[in-house]
Design a protein around this motif. Structure first.
Motif, mmCIF file in Angstrom:
data_model
loop_
_atom_site.group_PDB
_atom_site.id
_atom_site.type_symbol
_atom_site.label_atom_id
_atom_site.label_comp_id
_atom_site.label_asym_id
_atom_site.label_seq_id
_atom_site.Cartn_x
_atom_site.Cartn_y
_atom_site.Cartn_z
ATOM 1 N N GLU A 158 0.829 -1.207 0.000
ATOM 2 C CA GLU A 158 0.000 0.000 0.000
ATOM 3 C C GLU A 158 0.862 1.255 0.000
ATOM 4 O O GLU A 158 0.528 2.266 -0.656
ATOM 5 C CB GLU A 158 -0.918 -0.031 1.214
ATOM 6 C CG GLU A 158 -2.040 0.981 1.172
ATOM 7 C CD GLU A 158 -3.021 0.685 0.034
ATOM 8 O OE1 GLU A 158 -3.426 1.646 -0.642
ATOM 9 O OE2 GLU A 158 -3.354 -0.499 -0.188
ATOM 10 N N ALA A 159 2.006 1.228 0.715
ATOM 11 C CA ALA A 159 2.903 2.376 0.725
ATOM 12 C C ALA A 159 3.496 2.610 -0.660
ATOM 13 O O ALA A 159 3.623 3.770 -1.101
ATOM 14 C CB ALA A 159 4.010 2.148 1.753
ATOM 15 N N ASP A 160 3.857 1.529 -1.337
ATOM 16 C CA ASP A 160 4.384 1.681 -2.705
ATOM 17 C C ASP A 160 3.310 2.291 -3.623
ATOM 18 O O ASP A 160 3.615 3.155 -4.469
ATOM 19 C CB ASP A 160 4.833 0.323 -3.237
ATOM 20 C CG ASP A 160 6.057 -0.206 -2.496
ATOM 21 O OD1 ASP A 160 6.767 0.608 -1.848
ATOM 22 O OD2 ASP A 160 6.302 -1.432 -2.560
ATOM 23 N N HIS A 161 2.084 1.859 -3.477
ATOM 24 C CA HIS A 161 0.985 2.408 -4.299
ATOM 25 C C HIS A 161 0.772 3.888 -4.004
ATOM 26 O O HIS A 161 0.605 4.708 -4.917
ATOM 27 C CB HIS A 161 -0.299 1.626 -4.018
ATOM 28 C CG HIS A 161 -1.522 2.306 -4.556
ATOM 29 N ND1 HIS A 161 -1.833 2.361 -5.912
ATOM 30 C CD2 HIS A 161 -2.528 2.983 -3.914
ATOM 31 C CE1 HIS A 161 -2.954 3.028 -6.083
ATOM 32 N NE2 HIS A 161 -3.392 3.424 -4.876
ATOM 33 N N PHE A 162 0.832 4.225 -2.667
ATOM 34 C CA PHE A 162 0.623 5.612 -2.296
ATOM 35 C C PHE A 162 1.721 6.509 -2.873
ATOM 36 O O PHE A 162 1.451 7.607 -3.402
ATOM 37 C CB PHE A 162 0.585 5.711 -0.774
ATOM 38 C CG PHE A 162 0.497 7.121 -0.267
ATOM 39 C CD1 PHE A 162 -0.730 7.798 -0.253
ATOM 40 C CD2 PHE A 162 1.629 7.803 0.177
ATOM 41 C CE1 PHE A 162 -0.803 9.105 0.195
ATOM 42 C CE2 PHE A 162 1.554 9.094 0.634
ATOM 43 C CZ PHE A 162 0.336 9.756 0.644
ATOM 44 N N LYS A 163 2.966 6.076 -2.768
ATOM 45 C CA LYS A 163 4.069 6.892 -3.273
ATOM 46 C C LYS A 163 3.967 7.094 -4.782
ATOM 47 O O LYS A 163 4.325 8.157 -5.304
ATOM 48 C CB LYS A 163 5.402 6.239 -2.923
ATOM 49 C CG LYS A 163 5.696 6.240 -1.425
ATOM 50 C CD LYS A 163 6.980 5.491 -1.129
ATOM 51 C CE LYS A 163 7.269 5.443 0.364
ATOM 52 N NZ LYS A 163 8.509 4.672 0.653
ATOM 53 N N ALA A 164 3.499 6.072 -5.472
ATOM 54 C CA ALA A 164 3.394 6.170 -6.931
ATOM 55 C C ALA A 164 2.225 7.042 -7.362
ATOM 56 O O ALA A 164 2.277 7.718 -8.397
ATOM 57 C CB ALA A 164 3.276 4.769 -7.531
ATOM 58 N N ALA A 165 1.148 7.041 -6.567
ATOM 59 C CA ALA A 165 -0.079 7.737 -6.985
ATOM 60 C C ALA A 165 -0.197 9.132 -6.411
ATOM 61 O O ALA A 165 -0.999 9.951 -6.901
ATOM 62 C CB ALA A 165 -1.308 6.905 -6.580
ATOM 63 N N ALA A 166 0.546 9.444 -5.348
ATOM 64 C CA ALA A 166 0.388 10.741 -4.688
ATOM 65 C C ALA A 166 0.953 11.853 -5.550
ATOM 66 O O ALA A 166 2.029 11.736 -6.140
ATOM 67 C CB ALA A 166 1.107 10.717 -3.332
ATOM 68 N N SER A 167 0.187 13.003 -5.613
ATOM 69 C CA SER A 167 0.645 14.193 -6.331
ATOM 70 C C SER A 167 -0.092 15.393 -5.769
ATOM 71 O O SER A 167 -1.319 15.353 -5.605
ATOM 72 C CB SER A 167 0.390 14.065 -7.834
ATOM 73 O OG SER A 167 -0.992 13.934 -8.082
ATOM 74 N N GLY A 168 0.635 16.402 -5.420
ATOM 75 C CA GLY A 168 0.005 17.588 -4.847
ATOM 76 C C GLY A 168 -0.499 17.294 -3.443
ATOM 77 O O GLY A 168 -0.006 16.451 -2.726
ATOM 78 N N GLU A 169 -1.569 18.055 -3.085
ATOM 79 C CA GLU A 169 -2.088 17.938 -1.744
ATOM 80 C C GLU A 169 -3.239 16.966 -1.655
ATOM 81 O O GLU A 169 -3.739 16.678 -0.572
ATOM 82 C CB GLU A 169 -2.566 19.321 -1.250
ATOM 83 C CG GLU A 169 -1.434 20.335 -1.094
ATOM 84 C CD GLU A 169 -0.434 19.913 -0.053
ATOM 85 O OE1 GLU A 169 -0.829 19.301 0.971
ATOM 86 O OE2 GLU A 169 0.784 20.145 -0.247
ATOM 87 N N VAL A 170 -3.710 16.459 -2.763
ATOM 88 C CA VAL A 170 -4.861 15.549 -2.763
ATOM 89 C C VAL A 170 -4.338 14.122 -2.568
ATOM 90 O O VAL A 170 -3.441 13.675 -3.288
ATOM 91 C CB VAL A 170 -5.660 15.650 -4.078
ATOM 92 C CG1 VAL A 170 -6.839 14.688 -4.052
ATOM 93 C CG2 VAL A 170 -6.127 17.078 -4.286
ATOM 94 N N LEU A 171 -4.925 13.390 -1.570
ATOM 95 C CA LEU A 171 -4.526 12.015 -1.301
ATOM 96 C C LEU A 171 -5.180 11.086 -2.294
ATOM 97 O O LEU A 171 -6.373 11.224 -2.598
ATOM 98 C CB LEU A 171 -4.918 11.616 0.127
ATOM 99 C CG LEU A 171 -4.277 12.441 1.253
ATOM 100 C CD1 LEU A 171 -4.771 11.936 2.609
ATOM 101 C CD2 LEU A 171 -2.766 12.377 1.177
#
Length: 415
Positions: free
Chosen positions: A48-61
């Motif tokens: 899940e952390a790998d997915h979050f790092k790949a998908a996160a951009s800007g301030e929107v989670l």
């Protein structure tokens, strides 16, 4: 002292070891299943952390990948998670109310102004805790079964291990000092029990030898002291008849010599009554003075006998051995030659490294030649106790000397 069963102690020790091993095995099993479950959730957090790092951009989670995952910023973290983390900042597992169970991880990204918490709500996916009671029941039943098997097996092994000891104890209780077993080492295993059996057998033999030496000491003392006592008695009787001064001096010297012989005999007999003493072999002893002293002390045995006595011993000849032991040995052999030779000759001579005493006496009966050096064995013409040659042989063994005896109807040779 209260007797404690060795079999029971072995069985109890075996049972205690099984209980310890079973309890430790159950604890390790629980730790393993719990750790396995936690490792699974930790792998899910990593994914899940790998997915979050790949998908996160800007301030929107971004949206979470797993349906039971929620992302929280620090300032939006629920109180039921924040309070445990403030109390223990490094924890990664939180137990909530109503059976809720959370695994979480803190993730920091440069693109985000503040860290984000990835939280897995896993109570619906737990494997171990829902069946913990069943696991504990299986472990307890397994432990009980192990204890029962260990109790039976431990009792069996304890009885089997102690059976040779019980058998040995029974034999030791019933053993007679005169009938010591010679096959203990073949009837007992080659282990500590066999070693104990050999040690006990050796101890019994030492005790038996000690008793034998005590009995022989009494017999030997009565044998060895008879002659010097007779010399003292006869000399004292002659002194009582008021002889002249020259004869008195001779008789006094005979008494003194006989007393010395008694003293030496007692010393040697006491040495024979003890265990082997290497000191008996450490001296160098002159032979001729001892031979001369013995001849003087036993000269009365040749009185009125047509016997020619010859002595051919080197004055400088010395041998390794105790002088008292040599005196007793020579006294026995020479007194035998004097006593049982009625006519002819007696020769006392050196032959190489041997002292040889030859007589023309009656000789030894053919039926006694094989056993003549055993205690209490004597011929029909013997007036003694049959101990002289037994003492000679034992002295030779003790001092490391060789003793040979040959006899015929024409005489005896002692070498």
């Amino acid at each position: 002292m209260k007797q404690r069963s060795l079999s029971r102690r072995i069985a109890v020790a075996f049972l205690g070891l099984a209980l310890f091993a079973g309890g430790l095995g159950g604890l390790i099993t629980l730790m393993f299943v719990y750790n396995t479950e936690d490792q699974i959730f930790d792998r899910l957090l990593t994914m899940e952390a790998d997915h979050f790092k790949a998908a996160a951009s800007g301030e929107v989670l971004p949206e979470s990948r797993l349906p039971f995952t929620t992302y929280y910023r620090d300032d939006t973290l629920p109180d039921f998670l924040k309070a445990p983390l403030e109390a223990e900042p490094g924890r990664s597992e939180v137990f909530g109310t109503d059976g809720r169970h959370y695994h979480l991880r803190r993730v920091e990204l440069e693109a985000l102004a503040e860290p984000v918490w990835i939280v897995l709500q896993v109570e619906d996916y737990l494997v171990v805790r829902p069946v913990l009671n069943e696991i504990m029941l299986v472990l307890v039943l397994s432990l009980i079964a192990m204890i029962m098997v260990a109790a039976v097996l431990g009792l069996f092994l304890a009885r089997r291990v102690t059976r040779p000891l019980r058998s040995l104890a029974s034999e030791v209780t019933a053993v007679e000092p005169d009938h010591l077993p010679d096959d203990w080492q073949t009837r007992y295993p080659a282990d500590e029990v066999g070693q104990l059996a050999d040690t006990l057998r050796a101890a019994f033999r030492r005790i038996n030898d000690f008793i034998d030496r005590e009995q022989r000491f009494t017999q030997d003392a009565s044998h060895e002291l008879r002659t010097p006592v007779a010399v003292i008695e006869s000399s004292a009787e002659m002194l009582a008849k008021a002889p002249d001064a020259d004869q008195a001096a001779v008789l006094i010297e005979r008494i003194r010599s006989a007393a010395l012989s008694m003293h030496l005999s007692v010393d040697v007999l006491l040495a024979l009554a003890r265990e082997d003493d290497p000191a008996l072999r450490s001296q160098r002893t002159a032979v001729l003075p001892i031979v001369e002293r013995v001849i003087v002390n036993h000269a009365f045995l040749l009185e009125d006998k047509p016997v020619e006595l010859s002595v051919e011993v080197d004055p400088d000849w010395r041998i390794a051995g105790d002088s008292a032991a040599l005196q007793v040995l020579v006294a026995n052999l020479i007194s035998n030659a004097f006593r049982y030779t009625e006519r002819g000759q007696i020769r006392i001579e050196r032959d190489g490294g041997d002292l040889v005493i030859t007589d023309t006496g009656v000789g030894i009966d053919d039926g006694l030649k094989a056993t003549v050096t055993e205690p209490a064995v004597k011929g029909e013409t013997s007036t003694g106790l049959g101990l002289g040659l037994s003492i000679v042989e034992r002295l030779c063994q003790r001092c490391g000397w060789r003793f040979e005896l040959s006899s015929s109807p024409h005489g005896t040779t002692a070498r």
